[in-house]
Design an enzyme around this catalytic site. Sequence first.
Site, PDB file in Angstrom:
ATOM      1  N   HIS A  24      44.753  39.754  34.072  1.00 23.51           N
ATOM      2  CA  HIS A  24      43.478  38.797  35.051  1.00 23.51           C
ATOM      3  C   HIS A  24      42.880  37.258  34.711  1.00 23.51           C
ATOM      4  O   HIS A  24      42.224  37.280  34.253  1.00 23.51           O
ATOM      5  CB  HIS A  24      43.041  39.426  36.316  1.00 23.51           C
ATOM      6  CG  HIS A  24      41.892  40.576  35.434  1.00 23.51           C
ATOM      7  ND1 HIS A  24      41.696  41.015  34.270  1.00 23.51           N
ATOM      8  CD2 HIS A  24      39.984  40.131  36.324  1.00 23.51           C
ATOM      9  CE1 HIS A  24      40.240  41.136  34.247  1.00 23.51           C
ATOM     10  NE2 HIS A  24      39.765  40.358  34.668  1.00 23.51           N
TER      11      HIS A  24
ATOM     12  N   ASP B  82      39.278  35.961  37.070  1.00 27.79           N
ATOM     13  CA  ASP B  82      38.027  36.798  37.961  1.00 27.79           C
ATOM     14  C   ASP B  82      38.233  35.556  38.906  1.00 27.79           C
ATOM     15  O   ASP B  82      38.256  34.210  38.919  1.00 27.79           O
ATOM     16  CB  ASP B  82      36.810  36.759  36.486  1.00 27.79           C
ATOM     17  CG  ASP B  82      36.131  37.797  35.974  1.00 27.79           C
ATOM     18  OD1 ASP B  82      37.609  38.869  35.716  1.00 27.79           O
ATOM     19  OD2 ASP B  82      35.964  37.511  35.239  1.00 27.79           O
TER      20      ASP B  82
ATOM     21  N   HIS C 171      42.559  37.528  31.105  1.00 29.46           N
ATOM     22  CA  HIS C 171      42.068  38.098  30.214  1.00 29.46           C
ATOM     23  C   HIS C 171      42.376  39.536  30.452  1.00 29.46           C
ATOM     24  O   HIS C 171      43.048  40.107  31.526  1.00 29.46           O
ATOM     25  CB  HIS C 171      40.316  37.588  29.469  1.00 29.46           C
ATOM     26  CG  HIS C 171      40.010  37.665  31.181  1.00 29.46           C
ATOM     27  ND1 HIS C 171      39.521  36.515  32.161  1.00 29.46           N
ATOM     28  CD2 HIS C 171      39.014  38.827  31.417  1.00 29.46           C
ATOM     29  CE1 HIS C 171      39.316  36.984  32.798  1.00 29.46           C
ATOM     30  NE2 HIS C 171      39.055  38.903  33.024  1.00 29.46           N
TER      31      HIS C 171
ATOM     32  N   ARG D 123      34.934  51.114  24.221  1.00 32.06           N
ATOM     33  CA  ARG D 123      33.427  50.756  24.249  1.00 32.06           C
ATOM     34  C   ARG D 123      33.094  50.153  25.931  1.00 32.06           C
ATOM     35  O   ARG D 123      33.336  51.444  26.710  1.00 32.06           O
ATOM     36  CB  ARG D 123      34.736  49.336  23.959  1.00 32.06           C
ATOM     37  CG  ARG D 123      34.149  47.958  24.800  1.00 32.06           C
ATOM     38  CD  ARG D 123      35.300  46.918  24.175  1.00 32.06           C
ATOM     39  NE  ARG D 123      35.483  45.554  24.259  1.00 32.06           N
ATOM     40  CZ  ARG D 123      35.743  45.041  25.627  1.00 32.06           C
ATOM     41  NH1 ARG D 123      36.047  45.378  26.842  1.00 32.06           N
ATOM     42  NH2 ARG D 123      35.036  43.607  25.777  1.00 32.06           N
TER      43      ARG D 123
HETATM   44  C1  LIG Z   1      43.096  44.679  41.880  1.00 32.59           C
HETATM   45  C2  LIG Z   1      41.252  43.505  42.352  1.00 32.59           C
HETATM   46  C3  LIG Z   1      40.557  43.803  41.305  1.00 32.59           C
HETATM   47  C4  LIG Z   1      39.538  42.895  42.558  1.00 32.59           C
HETATM   48  C5  LIG Z   1      39.803  42.884  42.982  1.00 32.59           C
HETATM   49  C6  LIG Z   1      41.334  42.512  43.092  1.00 32.59           C
HETATM   50  O1  LIG Z   1      42.444  43.195  44.283  1.00 32.59           O
HETATM   51  C7  LIG Z   1      42.075  41.596  42.352  1.00 32.59           C
HETATM   52  C8  LIG Z   1      40.912  41.505  41.843  1.00 32.59           C
HETATM   53  C9  LIG Z   1      39.824  42.127  41.301  1.00 32.59           C
HETATM   54  C10 LIG Z   1      38.547  41.369  40.081  1.00 32.59           C
HETATM   55  C11 LIG Z   1      38.618  41.027  39.033  1.00 32.59           C
HETATM   56  C12 LIG Z   1      36.901  40.654  39.056  1.00 32.59           C
HETATM   57  C13 LIG Z   1      36.338  40.883  38.963  1.00 32.59           C
HETATM   58  C14 LIG Z   1      36.335  42.265  40.642  1.00 32.59           C
HETATM   59  C15 LIG Z   1      35.112  43.024  40.736  1.00 32.59           C
HETATM   60  C16 LIG Z   1      36.600  40.818  41.620  1.00 32.59           C
HETATM   61  O2  LIG Z   1      35.846  40.290  42.326  1.00 32.59           O
HETATM   62  O3  LIG Z   1      38.054  40.436  41.158  1.00 32.59           O
HETATM   63  C17 LIG Z   1      37.538  42.806  40.558  1.00 32.59           C
HETATM   64  C18 LIG Z   1      37.853  43.095  41.750  1.00 32.59           C
HETATM   65  C19 LIG Z   1      37.458  45.071  41.664  1.00 32.59           C
HETATM   66  O4  LIG Z   1      37.349  45.479  40.766  1.00 32.59           O
HETATM   67  O5  LIG Z   1      37.504  45.125  42.542  1.00 32.59           O
HETATM   68  O1  AKG Z   2      35.750  45.321  29.895  1.00 31.10           O
HETATM   69  C1  AKG Z   2      35.823  43.758  29.955  1.00 31.10           C
HETATM   70  O2  AKG Z   2      35.674  43.196  28.534  1.00 31.10           O
HETATM   71  C2  AKG Z   2      36.421  43.033  30.731  1.00 31.10           C
HETATM   72  C3  AKG Z   2      36.432  43.731  32.028  1.00 31.10           C
HETATM   73  C4  AKG Z   2      36.636  42.526  33.686  1.00 31.10           C
HETATM   74  O3  AKG Z   2      37.997  41.495  32.703  1.00 31.10           O
HETATM   75  C5  AKG Z   2      36.512  42.705  34.478  1.00 31.10           C
HETATM   76  O4  AKG Z   2      35.791  43.710  34.923  1.00 31.10           O
HETATM   77  O5  AKG Z   2      36.533  41.720  35.177  1.00 31.10           O
HETATM   78 FE   FE2 Z   3      37.808  40.202  34.300  1.00 29.24          FE
END
Ligand SMILES: C=C1C[C@]23C[C@@]1(O)CC[C@H]2[C@@]12CCC[C@@](C)(C(=O)O1)[C@H]2[C@@H]3C(=O)O
Ligand code: AKG
Ligand code: FE2
Length: 342
Positions: free
Chosen positions: A205, A207, A262, A272
């Site tokens: 994905h 961020d 990543h 980890r």
């Molecule tokens: C599958 C998902 C987890 C996520 C929200 C989402 O629908 C798509 C983006 C995901 C992500 C990736 C980076 C960190 C995070 C907190 C964010 O803002 O977008 C996660 C979301 C999550 O884990 O709730």
């Molecule tokens: O745990 C990691 O090293 C990456 C996790 C990550 O990409 C995320 O939480 O968005």
């Molecule tokens: Fe991430």
Amino acid sequence: MVVASSMMIRTKKTKAVGIPTIDLSMERAELSKQVVKACEEYGFFKVVNHSVGKEVISTLEEQGAEFFSKTAAEKHRAGPATPFGYGCRNIGPNGDMGDLEYLLLHTNPLTISDRSKTISNDPIKFSCAVNDYIESTRELACEILDLVGEGLRLQDKYSLSKLIRDVQSDSLLRINHYPQMVKPKSWDPSLMKGNSNSSIGFGEHSDPQILTILRSNNVGGLQISTHDGLWIPVPPDSNEFFVMVGDALQVLTNGRFTSVRHRALTNPLKSRMSMMYFAAPPLNWWITPLSKMVTPHNPTLYKPFTWAQYKQAAYSLRLGASRLDLFKLQQQQDSNLVPPSP
Ligand SMILES: C=C1C[C@]23C[C@@]1(O)CC[C@H]2[C@@]12CCC[C@@](C)(C(=O)O1)[C@H]2[C@@H]3C(=O)O
Ligand SMILES: O=C(O)CCC(=O)C(=O)O
Ligand SMILES: [Fe+2]
């Protein structure tokens, strides 16, 4: 010039690639150039000689380890993560799964203090550890965004850091724990990574936020994808931080920087733990290319949207979706262009 780390990486399908490493103590003009170059080339780099205190890091590491060592029933008291709190294997609301457990927290001190009650037997100690870590990593994120501002020669070099300094900032903190993963009894083959012993801890994905500041213990697992789609393993370094360009910074720079894709793999021998500070603006702030990044030759690539609208889109999609596509403008056709004759 971006300095490649001494550790060169060789995988089956790639040439050797170094992770850009930037020394924050170097002379400012050169430093800002290196930051911009790394953001353009990889959307990812490691910073050394940062100002985050060792104790701030180790205290949160201890608090995280203490939480993840609790029984499943105790940990579930802090869940489910909808989206905040304790999550186990489920990532987000759309069925994404990974071999990990995590704590996802909003960085607002009041919500941290409230959440800490279900996370720790000593909530004040836990919330202080989290707040101190957030304050330090926010400063690091602001420092990097100011360097970007200088490197891009923005009229107001603080315009990017202002987005995340606001008290209403929607920044998040996540602590991920990837247990040492030996093949489980009910093994889901879709979580296996090729024929290696590792499984997918956290799937591919980008961020959604502006910038991510990531740090992990000394166990490898993080991989970044190059622009040509090859995976580069990132050697772990528990003393330093890794910086990732997020989708919002891609938009603010009108595509000059690209958010880095990543993923994290599990380790068959060691567990980890990673900690991510996701730097985001307030929900009602507009994300639109900075005026300096838009020229007649480089017209705006994205429709304007608020951070709340982008988050809503992200949460309605799967983890690996290319969510920025929803906000791309159709490229203007040059009316002077004559179609090629048949
Ligand atoms: C599958 C998902 C987890 C996520 C929200 C989402 O629908 C798509 C983006 C995901 C992500 C990736 C980076 C960190 C995070 C907190 C964010 O803002 O977008 C996660 C979301 C999550 O884990 O709730
Ligand atoms: O745990 C990691 O090293 C990456 C996790 C990550 O990409 C995320 O939480 O968005
Ligand atoms: Fe991430």
